[in-house]
Scaffold this active site. Structure first.
Site, short mmCIF file in Angstrom:
data_model
loop_
_atom_site.label_atom_id
_atom_site.label_comp_id
_atom_site.label_asym_id
_atom_site.label_seq_id
_atom_site.Cartn_x
_atom_site.Cartn_y
_atom_site.Cartn_z
N GLY A 42 0.12 -9.15 9.24
CA GLY A 42 1.30 -8.35 8.94
C GLY A 42 1.10 -6.93 9.44
N GLN A 50 2.22 2.12 9.29
CA GLN A 50 0.88 2.07 9.87
C GLN A 50 0.85 2.52 11.33
OE1 GLN A 50 0.38 -2.15 8.37
NE2 GLN A 50 -1.74 -1.46 8.25
N CYS A 86 -6.99 -4.80 5.22
CA CYS A 86 -5.90 -4.00 5.79
C CYS A 86 -6.36 -3.41 7.12
CB CYS A 86 -5.53 -2.88 4.82
SG CYS A 86 -4.18 -1.83 5.40
N LEU A 87 -5.49 -3.47 8.12
CA LEU A 87 -5.83 -2.91 9.43
C LEU A 87 -6.02 -1.39 9.34
CD1 LEU A 87 -3.32 -4.97 11.63
CD2 LEU A 87 -5.81 -5.30 11.43
N HIS A 120 2.08 -6.55 0.18
CA HIS A 120 1.14 -5.58 0.76
C HIS A 120 1.89 -4.65 1.74
CE1 HIS A 120 -2.94 -4.75 2.80
NE2 HIS A 120 -2.08 -4.35 3.72
N GLU A 121 2.76 -5.23 2.56
CA GLU A 121 3.50 -4.43 3.57
C GLU A 121 4.55 -3.53 2.92
OE1 GLU A 121 1.94 -4.53 6.13
OE2 GLU A 121 1.06 -6.52 6.12
N HIS A 167 2.96 -0.49 1.77
CA HIS A 167 2.77 0.48 2.86
C HIS A 167 4.02 1.35 3.05
CE1 HIS A 167 -1.11 -0.29 4.73
NE2 HIS A 167 -0.88 -1.59 4.90
O1 GNR Z 1 -4.22 -8.70 8.51
C1 GNR Z 1 -4.07 -8.54 7.29
N1 GNR Z 1 -4.58 -9.45 6.43
C2 GNR Z 1 -4.32 -9.44 5.08
C3 GNR Z 1 -5.10 -10.25 4.26
C4 GNR Z 1 -4.87 -10.30 2.92
C5 GNR Z 1 -3.85 -9.57 2.36
C6 GNR Z 1 -3.07 -8.75 3.15
C7 GNR Z 1 -3.29 -8.69 4.50
S1 GNR Z 1 -2.29 -7.70 5.51
C8 GNR Z 1 -3.40 -7.33 6.79
C9 GNR Z 1 -2.70 -6.55 7.90
C10 GNR Z 1 -2.26 -5.22 7.34
O2 GNR Z 1 -3.01 -4.31 7.09
N2 GNR Z 1 -1.01 -5.09 7.05
O3 GNR Z 1 -0.55 -3.96 6.47
NI NI Z 2 -2.25 -3.11 5.41
#
Ligand code: GNR
Ligand code: NI
Length: 173
Positions: free
Chosen positions: A46, A51, A91-92, A133-134, A137
């Site tokens: 995601g 980001q 998270c990236l 999660h997104e 953000h």
């Molecule tokens: O790549 C991603 N893997 C992930 C794994 C577990 C819970 C959430 C994520 S999202 C993350 C990519 C990212 O940072 N999205 O904001």
């Molecule tokens: Ni993230």
């Protein structure tokens, strides 16, 4: 197409609250395509616009193993939550760090798709985790905010050290 630079914790820009998108047009679709390219290249499931330093309410996701199930959510809103589940998140914007986070197990989400059409969908499993999660953000929130201050401090130090190693090695290039 363009690979965009992903902001990293503790960049203060990750704290900006994204504003709603008013029109879904071709210029927005260019950003969406670049976000997908960036997400796939970074091996993420995601990516939120925040980001990549674009502070509008937009996220992309693809939790499929074949990487053939792209989701575009514009102005996403969670309208119903059900159950709770702990999963390991990464998270990236917090590279190399993983920890458990408790979230709703199932969410019902309303959003606009890439054509600007209103949609509503019930999501569960990895997609539900990812979308929550997104959306965090987009509100300037990171998964490390759910951890203790001590853990967050450790993450900050670890990322700081990584950056130092990176810039040391680029000095000889
Ligand atoms: O790549 C991603 N893997 C992930 C794994 C577990 C819970 C959430 C994520 S999202 C993350 C990519 C990212 O940072 N999205 O904001
Ligand atoms: Ni993230």
């Amino acid at each position: 197409m363009t690979i965009l630079r992903i902001l990293e914790f503790p960049d203060p820009k990750l704290r900006i609250k994204a504003v709603p998108i008013e029109t879904v047009d071709d210029s927005l679709r260019v950003i969406i395509d670049n976000m997908f390219e960036t997400m796939y290249e970074a091996l993420g499931i995601g990516l939120a616009a925040t980001q990549v330093d674009f502070h509008k309410r937009l996220l992309v996701a693809d939790v499929s193993s074949e990487k053939d199930d792209p989701y575009v959510l514009i102005n996403p809103r969670i309208i119903e939550k059900d159950g709770s589940k702990v999963s390991e998140e990464g998270c990236l914007s917090v590279p190399g760090y993983f920890d458990s986070v408790k979230r709703a197990e199932t969410v019902r989400v309303s959003f606009l798709d890439r054509g600007g059409n209103q949609q509503e969908e019930e999501m569960t499993g990895m997609l539900a985790v990812c979308v929550q999660h997104e959306i965090d953000h987009l509100d300037g929130k990171l998964f490390v905010d759910y951890l203790s201050e001590t853990k967050r401090q450790k993450v900050r130090k670890k990322l700081h050290k990584q950056k130092r190693v990176q810039s040391d090695s680029s000095m000889v290039l």
